[in-house]
Structures are given as C-alpha cells and as structure tokens.
Design an enzyme around this catalytic site. Structure first.
Site, PDB file in Angstrom:
ATOM      1  N   ASP A 111       1.047  -1.217   0.124  1.00  0.00           N
ATOM      2  CA  ASP A 111       0.139   0.122  -0.092  1.00  0.00           C
ATOM      3  C   ASP A 111       0.917   1.353   0.005  1.00  0.00           C
ATOM      4  O   ASP A 111       2.160   1.228   0.395  1.00  0.00           O
ATOM      5  CB  ASP A 111      -0.774  -0.105   1.226  1.00  0.00           C
ATOM      6  CG  ASP A 111      -2.009   0.929   1.107  1.00  0.00           C
ATOM      7  OD1 ASP A 111      -2.414   1.417  -0.093  1.00  0.00           O
ATOM      8  OD2 ASP A 111      -2.668   1.351   2.202  1.00  0.00           O
TER       9      ASP A 111
ATOM     10  N   HIS B 295       2.105   3.344  -8.959  1.00  0.00           N
ATOM     11  CA  HIS B 295       1.981   1.965  -9.572  1.00  0.00           C
ATOM     12  C   HIS B 295       3.008   1.236 -10.221  1.00  0.00           C
ATOM     13  O   HIS B 295       3.300   0.024 -10.107  1.00  0.00           O
ATOM     14  CB  HIS B 295       0.500   1.783  -9.855  1.00  0.00           C
ATOM     15  CG  HIS B 295      -0.520   2.269  -9.286  1.00  0.00           C
ATOM     16  ND1 HIS B 295      -0.585   1.717  -7.861  1.00  0.00           N
ATOM     17  CD2 HIS B 295      -1.895   2.871  -9.466  1.00  0.00           C
ATOM     18  CE1 HIS B 295      -1.824   2.353  -7.477  1.00  0.00           C
ATOM     19  NE2 HIS B 295      -2.448   2.948  -8.294  1.00  0.00           N
TER      20      HIS B 295
ATOM     21  N   LEU C 122      11.071 -20.042  -4.506  1.00  0.00           N
ATOM     22  CA  LEU C 122      10.122 -19.439  -4.209  1.00  0.00           C
ATOM     23  C   LEU C 122       8.630 -19.261  -4.844  1.00  0.00           C
ATOM     24  O   LEU C 122       8.741 -19.187  -6.192  1.00  0.00           O
ATOM     25  CB  LEU C 122      10.589 -17.878  -4.107  1.00  0.00           C
ATOM     26  CG  LEU C 122       9.828 -17.033  -3.412  1.00  0.00           C
ATOM     27  CD1 LEU C 122       9.618 -16.816  -1.987  1.00  0.00           C
ATOM     28  CD2 LEU C 122       9.916 -15.431  -4.083  1.00  0.00           C
TER      29      LEU C 122
HETATM   30  C1  IPE Z   1      -5.256  -2.828   0.185  1.00  0.00           C
HETATM   31  O1  IPE Z   1      -5.039  -1.416  -0.179  1.00  0.00           O
HETATM   32  C2  IPE Z   1      -5.510  -3.352  -1.234  1.00  0.00           C
HETATM   33  C3  IPE Z   1      -4.209  -3.627  -1.901  1.00  0.00           C
HETATM   34  C4  IPE Z   1      -2.848  -3.168  -1.518  1.00  0.00           C
HETATM   35  C5  IPE Z   1      -4.146  -4.408  -3.085  1.00  0.00           C
HETATM   36  P1  IPE Z   1      -6.224  -0.327  -0.417  1.00  0.00           P
HETATM   37  O2  IPE Z   1      -5.598   1.086  -0.622  1.00  0.00           O
HETATM   38  O3  IPE Z   1      -7.243  -0.822  -1.191  1.00  0.00           O
HETATM   39  O4  IPE Z   1      -6.998  -0.491   1.134  1.00  0.00           O
HETATM   40  P2  IPE Z   1      -7.684   0.812   1.851  1.00  0.00           P
HETATM   41  O5  IPE Z   1      -8.753   1.269   0.825  1.00  0.00           O
HETATM   42  O6  IPE Z   1      -7.005   1.691   2.417  1.00  0.00           O
HETATM   43  O7  IPE Z   1      -8.104  -0.082   2.980  1.00  0.00           O
HETATM   44  C1  IPE Z   2      -1.734   0.092  -3.405  1.00  0.00           C
HETATM   45  O1  IPE Z   2      -1.303   1.557  -3.289  1.00  0.00           O
HETATM   46  C2  IPE Z   2      -1.863  -0.434  -4.556  1.00  0.00           C
HETATM   47  C3  IPE Z   2      -3.389  -0.983  -4.604  1.00  0.00           C
HETATM   48  C4  IPE Z   2      -4.458  -0.925  -3.796  1.00  0.00           C
HETATM   49  C5  IPE Z   2      -3.691  -1.628  -6.067  1.00  0.00           C
HETATM   50  P1  IPE Z   2      -2.540   2.626  -3.101  1.00  0.00           P
HETATM   51  O2  IPE Z   2      -3.077   2.894  -4.732  1.00  0.00           O
HETATM   52  O3  IPE Z   2      -3.914   1.907  -2.461  1.00  0.00           O
HETATM   53  O4  IPE Z   2      -2.049   3.929  -2.660  1.00  0.00           O
HETATM   54  P2  IPE Z   2      -2.522   4.695  -1.598  1.00  0.00           P
HETATM   55  O5  IPE Z   2      -2.925   4.055  -0.398  1.00  0.00           O
HETATM   56  O6  IPE Z   2      -3.753   5.532  -2.162  1.00  0.00           O
HETATM   57  O7  IPE Z   2      -1.409   5.755  -1.178  1.00  0.00           O
HETATM   58 MG    MG Z   3      -4.443   2.585  -0.214  1.00  0.00          MG
END
Ligand code: IPE
Ligand code: IPE
Ligand code: MG
Length: 264
Positions: free
Chosen positions: A36, A53, A147
């Site tokens: 995240d 991303h 792995l």
């Molecule tokens: C969790 O992150 C999902 C992934 C990393 C794929 P999110 O950014 O979607 O989670 P929330 O919305 O903060 O809970």
């Molecule tokens: C995690 O990063 C990737 C996915 C959930 C696919 P985020 O896109 O949720 O990044 P933040 O949390 O908005 O910074």
């Molecule tokens: Mg996120």
C-alpha cells in the site's frame, strides 16, 4: 524454518554492518504483503497516482529477490482487491496492465531464479490480456522449485469465504460430503490457497493499520507488521527489518511459552 547461522546484511554487501542471526531466529516460511501507499508516494512527488503503481513493480522485483535470498518459501502479494474496482476506470485499467508489464520485464529472470508464479483471486472479471500473461507465467514456472510468488489479484477474503461455503453446500446437496464432516480442514481446502501454508508474517506498507479484506481466514495466527513506508520506497533492508522483528516474536497459538528448541 530454522536456520543454522544466518546473515542479514544491513547495508547491501557491507560486511561491517552485518547482523548475524543466531539459531533462535527464524525466517518466516510464508510472508504476505499488503503493498500500500503507491498513490500517496506519487502524489507527494506531484506525480499522478499511476506513477506510484509503475514504481511499485521495481519494488516487487527487489523484494522477491530478497525474500528468496533470505529463505522465504512463499511470498504472497496483494496486488488488487475486490474493492479496488471502486477506483476511477483509468486507474483500474492501469492496474490491470501491471501484471503483464511486470511479467514482460521479469519473467525470464523469474524462470532463471527458479521462482514459481501463482495467482489467487476471482479471474472472472480480469481482462483477457491479463489472464493470458498470468497463465503463461504460471505455465512457464510450474516446474520451478524455488520461491512461490503468489499474486492476490481481484482477491477479497469475504468473496473467498462465500465461494468456499457455496462449494461445500453444493457437495453436501450432491451427497458427496456429510454436513457434519465439514471442519476447519475441509473449509481451508476450499479457500484459494489450499496448498500454501498460512502466512507467518503479514507486512503492510503505507501506514494504514488494517487488513482490508486480505486473507482473513488464513491469518488467524499470523504475526502482523505495519510500517509507514510507502510501497515504492520499501527496500530490501526494510524487509530484513520486518523479518528480524518477526524473529523476535513469541508465537503461542493460544498455548503457553513453547519449550521447543530454538523458540524464544
Ligand atoms: C489494499 O489497499 C489493497 C491492496 C494493496 C491491493 P487499499 O488501498 O485498497 O486499502 P484501503 O482502501 O486503504 O483499506
Ligand atoms: C496500493 O497503493 C496499490 C493498490 C491498492 C492497487 P494505493 O493505490 O492504495 O496507494 P494509496 O494508499 O492511495 O497511497
Ligand atoms: Mg491504499
């Protein structure tokens, strides 16, 4: 997993900063990561969220290599949740291209490094091009023995549990199983990770302290580790720090202090 003598290099190849792990320190067999913070990483730099991303792929590569080097057996990476469809269409489309981009760039290296690629999630909504790329990677790495790199793609625990229950009910109605024979083991076998051990260590980057619908069944006794570091900034040494912290935890599973050799 026990290791005789194990070296964690704190700073790349620098021998001086080496932390030597004693017998008492354990490397988790299965590490699961909620990757995240990509969006915030990008926004902090004045870049569009998708730049985060894109950067995330490099981190996946680095962390996969380091996990393998440290002796981790299974690395599960939360790449896209069943709730991430709520995001703007352009971001979702970009995210759906990432598995393909990652595999185009790194599949040859993953094959050479003996990594086995797997995926868990509901493939029904995944675009055909993404499924093709993932299936090709699974096929080309299925004979590897190193792995296991397991991508959670369009994954959500609630959906997974509902589907597992449905499949058991179907079998019960078809008289293939007795309702009373349903136990924890049978339900586990209907989850999307039937052949994998439960995660020993969960790492969540990006500062949120929650599970966001990730492996709720499998993580009943997983050690949880949260860090503020955004996923694109998460480094090999950050992984070693998390594993070091894991190695100091005492896992009791509801019992009392284990007397097994090597456990703290
Ligand atoms: C969790 O992150 C999902 C992934 C990393 C794929 P999110 O950014 O979607 O989670 P929330 O919305 O903060 O809970
Ligand atoms: C995690 O990063 C990737 C996915 C959930 C696919 P985020 O896109 O949720 O990044 P933040 O949390 O908005 O910074
Ligand atoms: Mg996120």
């Amino acid at each position: 997993m026990m290791l005789g003598k194990f070296s964690f290099l704190k700073n790349g190849k620098s021998e001086k900063k080496e932390q030597v792990f004693s017998d008492a320190h354990r490397v988790p067999e299965h590490v699961a990561i909620i990757m995240d913070g990509n969006g915030r990483w990008a926004q902090r730099r004045g870049l569009p969220r998708i730049a985060g991303h894109r950067e995330a792929l490099k981190t996946i590569k680095k962390i996969t290599n380091e996990a393998q080097r440290l002796g981790v057996k299974v690395l599960t990476l939360y790449a896209f949740s069943t709730e991430n469809w709520k995001r703007p269409k352009t971001e979702v489309e970009f995210l759906m291209k990432l598995p393909e981009q990652f595999l185009n760039s790194y599949l040859v290296e993953l094959i050479e490094n003996n990594v086995q690629v797997r995926v868990m999630g509901d493939m029904a909504r995944i675009p055909a091009h993404t499924i093709r790329a993932v299936n090709q990677a699974i096929e080309k790495t299925k004979k590897n023995s190193g792995l296991v790199l397991n991508f959670a793609l369009n994954y959500g625990s609630h959906a997974e549990i509902v589907e597992a229950v449905r499949s058991l009910v179907r079998d019960a109605l078809d008289h293939k199983i007795e309702p009373d024979s349903i136990d924890e083991q049978l339900l586990s076998e209907r989850m999307l990770s039937p052949l994998l051990p439960d995660p020993d260590l969960l790492i969540r980057t990006g500062g949120e302290i929650r599970l966001s619908n990730f492996m709720l069944w499998q993580m009943a006794y997983t050690e949880l580790y949260f860090t503020e570091i955004y996923w694109p900034d998460f480094s090999e040494s950050d992984l070693r720090t998390a594993i070091f912290e894991f190695s100091t935890r005492q896992r009791r599973y509801g019992g009392i202090k284990e007397e097994r050799n090597g456990d703290k």
